[in-house]
Design a protein around this motif. Sequence first.
Motif, PDB file in Angstrom:
ATOM      1  N   SER A  84       0.836  -1.213   0.000  1.00  0.00           N
ATOM      2  CA  SER A  84       0.000   0.000   0.000  1.00  0.00           C
ATOM      3  C   SER A  84       0.868   1.259   0.000  1.00  0.00           C
ATOM      4  N   ASN A  85       2.141   1.129   0.382  1.00  0.00           N
ATOM      5  CA  ASN A  85       3.082   2.269   0.305  1.00  0.00           C
ATOM      6  C   ASN A  85       3.909   2.212  -0.976  1.00  0.00           C
ATOM      7  N   GLY A  86       3.567   1.304  -1.869  1.00  0.00           N
ATOM      8  CA  GLY A  86       4.336   1.144  -3.128  1.00  0.00           C
ATOM      9  C   GLY A  86       5.644   0.396  -2.891  1.00  0.00           C
ATOM     10  N   ASN A  87       5.711  -0.317  -1.770  1.00  0.00           N
ATOM     11  CA  ASN A  87       6.967  -0.987  -1.394  1.00  0.00           C
ATOM     12  C   ASN A  87       6.827  -2.505  -1.360  1.00  0.00           C
ATOM     13  N   VAL A  88       7.972  -3.167  -1.167  1.00  0.00           N
ATOM     14  CA  VAL A  88       7.995  -4.622  -0.984  1.00  0.00           C
ATOM     15  C   VAL A  88       8.868  -4.941   0.236  1.00  0.00           C
ATOM     16  N   LEU A  89       8.724  -6.164   0.751  1.00  0.00           N
ATOM     17  CA  LEU A  89       9.575  -6.586   1.876  1.00  0.00           C
ATOM     18  C   LEU A  89      10.722  -7.426   1.345  1.00  0.00           C
ATOM     19  N   ARG A  90      11.908  -7.151   1.825  1.00  0.00           N
ATOM     20  CA  ARG A  90      13.066  -7.974   1.464  1.00  0.00           C
ATOM     21  C   ARG A  90      13.857  -8.278   2.727  1.00  0.00           C
ATOM     22  N   TYR A  91      14.429  -9.490   2.796  1.00  0.00           N
ATOM     23  CA  TYR A  91      15.279  -9.840   3.938  1.00  0.00           C
ATOM     24  C   TYR A  91      16.699  -9.405   3.584  1.00  0.00           C
ATOM     25  N   VAL A  92      17.198  -8.402   4.308  1.00  0.00           N
ATOM     26  CA  VAL A  92      18.424  -7.721   3.878  1.00  0.00           C
ATOM     27  C   VAL A  92      19.568  -7.961   4.860  1.00  0.00           C
ATOM     28  N   CYS A  93      20.758  -8.085   4.283  1.00  0.00           N
ATOM     29  CA  CYS A  93      21.975  -8.249   5.092  1.00  0.00           C
ATOM     30  C   CYS A  93      22.812  -6.976   4.901  1.00  0.00           C
ATOM     31  N   VAL A  94      23.206  -6.355   6.015  1.00  0.00           N
ATOM     32  CA  VAL A  94      24.037  -5.145   5.931  1.00  0.00           C
ATOM     33  C   VAL A  94      25.316  -5.379   6.733  1.00  0.00           C
ATOM     34  N   ILE A  95      26.455  -5.151   6.084  1.00  0.00           N
ATOM     35  CA  ILE A  95      27.742  -5.254   6.793  1.00  0.00           C
ATOM     36  C   ILE A  95      28.443  -3.917   6.638  1.00  0.00           C
ATOM     37  N   MET A  96      28.717  -3.277   7.771  1.00  0.00           N
ATOM     38  CA  MET A  96      29.394  -1.969   7.748  1.00  0.00           C
ATOM     39  C   MET A  96      30.459  -2.021   8.821  1.00  0.00           C
ATOM     40  N   GLY A  97      31.716  -2.055   8.427  1.00  0.00           N
ATOM     41  CA  GLY A  97      32.762  -2.290   9.415  1.00  0.00           C
ATOM     42  C   GLY A  97      32.504  -3.665  10.023  1.00  0.00           C
ATOM     43  N   SER A  98      32.597  -3.745  11.351  1.00  0.00           N
ATOM     44  CA  SER A  98      32.359  -5.054  11.979  1.00  0.00           C
ATOM     45  C   SER A  98      30.894  -5.195  12.400  1.00  0.00           C
ATOM     46  N   ARG A  99      30.059  -4.215  12.021  1.00  0.00           N
ATOM     47  CA  ARG A  99      28.639  -4.283  12.401  1.00  0.00           C
ATOM     48  C   ARG A  99      27.853  -5.039  11.337  1.00  0.00           C
ATOM     49  N   CYS A 100      27.163  -6.100  11.744  1.00  0.00           N
ATOM     50  CA  CYS A 100      26.332  -6.863  10.795  1.00  0.00           C
ATOM     51  C   CYS A 100      24.906  -6.933  11.310  1.00  0.00           C
ATOM     52  N   GLU A 101      23.980  -6.746  10.404  1.00  0.00           N
ATOM     53  CA  GLU A 101      22.557  -6.871  10.748  1.00  0.00           C
ATOM     54  C   GLU A 101      21.855  -7.629   9.653  1.00  0.00           C
ATOM     55  N   VAL A 102      20.935  -8.516  10.021  1.00  0.00           N
ATOM     56  CA  VAL A 102      20.130  -9.173   8.996  1.00  0.00           C
ATOM     57  C   VAL A 102      18.667  -9.115   9.424  1.00  0.00           C
TER      58      VAL A 102
ATOM     59  N   PRO B  17      11.525   0.332  -1.729  1.00  0.00           N
ATOM     60  CA  PRO B  17      10.784   0.663  -2.942  1.00  0.00           C
ATOM     61  C   PRO B  17      10.819  -0.511  -3.932  1.00  0.00           C
ATOM     62  N   LYS B  18       9.666  -0.744  -4.543  1.00  0.00           N
ATOM     63  CA  LYS B  18       9.530  -1.858  -5.490  1.00  0.00           C
ATOM     64  C   LYS B  18      10.559  -1.761  -6.609  1.00  0.00           C
ATOM     65  N   ASN B  19      10.930  -0.510  -6.924  1.00  0.00           N
ATOM     66  CA  ASN B  19      11.816  -0.297  -8.060  1.00  0.00           C
ATOM     67  C   ASN B  19      13.297  -0.140  -7.675  1.00  0.00           C
ATOM     68  N   SER B  20      13.640  -0.518  -6.444  1.00  0.00           N
ATOM     69  CA  SER B  20      15.056  -0.449  -6.021  1.00  0.00           C
ATOM     70  C   SER B  20      15.741  -1.749  -6.448  1.00  0.00           C
ATOM     71  N   PRO B  21      17.093  -1.787  -6.457  1.00  0.00           N
ATOM     72  CA  PRO B  21      17.768  -3.027  -6.878  1.00  0.00           C
ATOM     73  C   PRO B  21      17.310  -4.253  -6.068  1.00  0.00           C
ATOM     74  N   LEU B  22      17.152  -4.103  -4.758  1.00  0.00           N
ATOM     75  CA  LEU B  22      16.706  -5.258  -3.969  1.00  0.00           C
ATOM     76  C   LEU B  22      15.208  -5.520  -4.170  1.00  0.00           C
ATOM     77  N   GLY B  23      14.459  -4.433  -4.351  1.00  0.00           N
ATOM     78  CA  GLY B  23      13.006  -4.570  -4.530  1.00  0.00           C
ATOM     79  C   GLY B  23      12.651  -5.269  -5.830  1.00  0.00           C
ATOM     80  N   ARG B  24      13.512  -5.120  -6.827  1.00  0.00           N
ATOM     81  CA  ARG B  24      13.223  -5.734  -8.139  1.00  0.00           C
ATOM     82  C   ARG B  24      13.514  -7.233  -8.176  1.00  0.00           C
ATOM     83  N   LEU B  25      14.203  -7.738  -7.141  1.00  0.00           N
ATOM     84  CA  LEU B  25      14.571  -9.169  -7.146  1.00  0.00           C
ATOM     85  C   LEU B  25      13.338 -10.050  -7.217  1.00  0.00           C
ATOM     86  N   ARG B  26      13.448 -11.146  -7.954  1.00  0.00           N
ATOM     87  CA  ARG B  26      12.341 -12.107  -8.022  1.00  0.00           C
ATOM     88  C   ARG B  26      12.877 -13.510  -7.735  1.00  0.00           C
ATOM     89  N   GLY B  27      12.003 -14.349  -7.252  1.00  0.00           N
ATOM     90  CA  GLY B  27      12.353 -15.759  -7.053  1.00  0.00           C
ATOM     91  C   GLY B  27      13.556 -15.944  -6.146  1.00  0.00           C
TER      92      GLY B  27
END
Length: 376
Positions: A297-315, A321-331
């Motif tokens: 409803s916000n024009g978005n999608v859910l993606r399970y994302v991994c972020v590594i910045m220095g020694s900080r990791c979050e998943v 946004p549906k049209n972002s590189p991660l948002g466009r992923l399929r399958g």
Amino acid sequence: MKNIPLILMGCGGVGRQLLQHIVSCRSLHFTQGLCLRVVGVGDSKSLVVTEDLLHEGLNDGFLLELCRVKSVGESLLKLLDFGKCQAFVHPESQGKILEIAFQLGKKTGLVFVDCSASSDTVAVLKQAIDMGCCAVMANKKPLTSTMEDFKKLFIYPRRIRHESTVGAGLPVIASLNRIISSGDPVHQIIGSLSGTLGYVMSEVEDGKPLSQVVRDAKSLGYTEPDPRDDLGGMDVARKALILARILGHQINLDSIQIESLYPKEMGPGVMTVEDFLNRGLLLLDKDIQDRVEKAASNGNVLRYVCVIMGSRCEVGIQELPKNSPLGRLRGSDNVLEIYTRCYSKQPLVIQGAGAGNDTTAAGVLADIVDIQDLFP
Ligand SMILES: NC(=O)C1=CN([C@@H]2O[C@H](COP(=O)(O)OP(=O)(O)OC[C@H]3O[C@@H](n4cnc5c(N)ncnc54)[C@H](OP(=O)(O)O)[C@@H]3O)[C@@H](O)[C@H]2O)C=CC1
Ligand SMILES: N[C@@H](CC=O)C(=O)O
């Protein structure tokens, strides 16, 4: 002709596909001057070994029969009927594996190929490496146990390959290692590194219930043996830890912030895998559907994302946004963006199938062929 002897630990979906790839690539490898000689194959209960360790591998007919036997759920011991092998059961098989490592390690560089999903293989791998063997892994668990184990496995870095531990057959580890070797500092890695969760999110977006989609992902060979490893974020956290450790961060799994898609009451100590698949998942259908619809409803999608910045990791889950590189992923596709000094405004992007027996086994096979320089 270069002779590469190998021993395969784990003959589930990935291991069997690897054996099939080895058999079907015989003539290609021959033209490259290579011969992959499978001297032994083990599972959680037993081990079959060629009769003549020094000269002969298990022949292709035997390997294909092994794939058939395991795919219908039978024991490796059934292969004794096929002849030309010795068989050992646990715990005797563990001793036999080390005996083979001792016999062939220094002499031939024997490759230990870990296509199991077990933490138990780390002890064998460390000892085998000490005895002069090489290691190729699809299994992430040995690389995500203690830092001490990790260092021991990499004591001879040329002898270990593990491309399929992150992004299945995608060249993630090779690309990262090249960046590191060139002295280009890595500032940030962002990615969607779960084939299962990618598939789940895009199928739920298309209106299918989570419970059905997870079962489909399992039958397509995308999930871990226990799909809660995927849904709980642990599999992605393992991949994040492997990447962070390659970057030189001496951290452990417990330093990673992990978001789970199922509650503790459905955890492995409480429910069996079958119970979770048949009963637990149904209880999660509505919540995930609501979250996906709210994002839409916000024009978005859910993606399970991994972020590594220095020694900080979050998943965890992000609304994107549906049209972002991660948002466009399929399958089951994965995507990884690596930001470095050289790739600062536009990251290096690696994208493609990130799960499945075929692509994973292809990655393992490429790793085995890649270490050929170590063989006479
Ligand atoms: N599928 C995919 O897309 C990807 C998978 N991977 C990794 O590949 C590995 C294999 O996955 P998959 O084939 O799907 O898993 P499966 O569950 O299908 O197969 C695992 C195999 O390992 C065997 N095994 C268990 N414990 C041991 C042990 N201690 N020693 C030797 N063998 C053992 C099992 O034995 P038994 O048959 O007796 O149960 C089984 O044959 C996993 O680590 C997974 O994370 C990595 C990237 C992608
Ligand atoms: N279960 C994993 C398989 C590859 O590592 C995934 O879904 O990505």
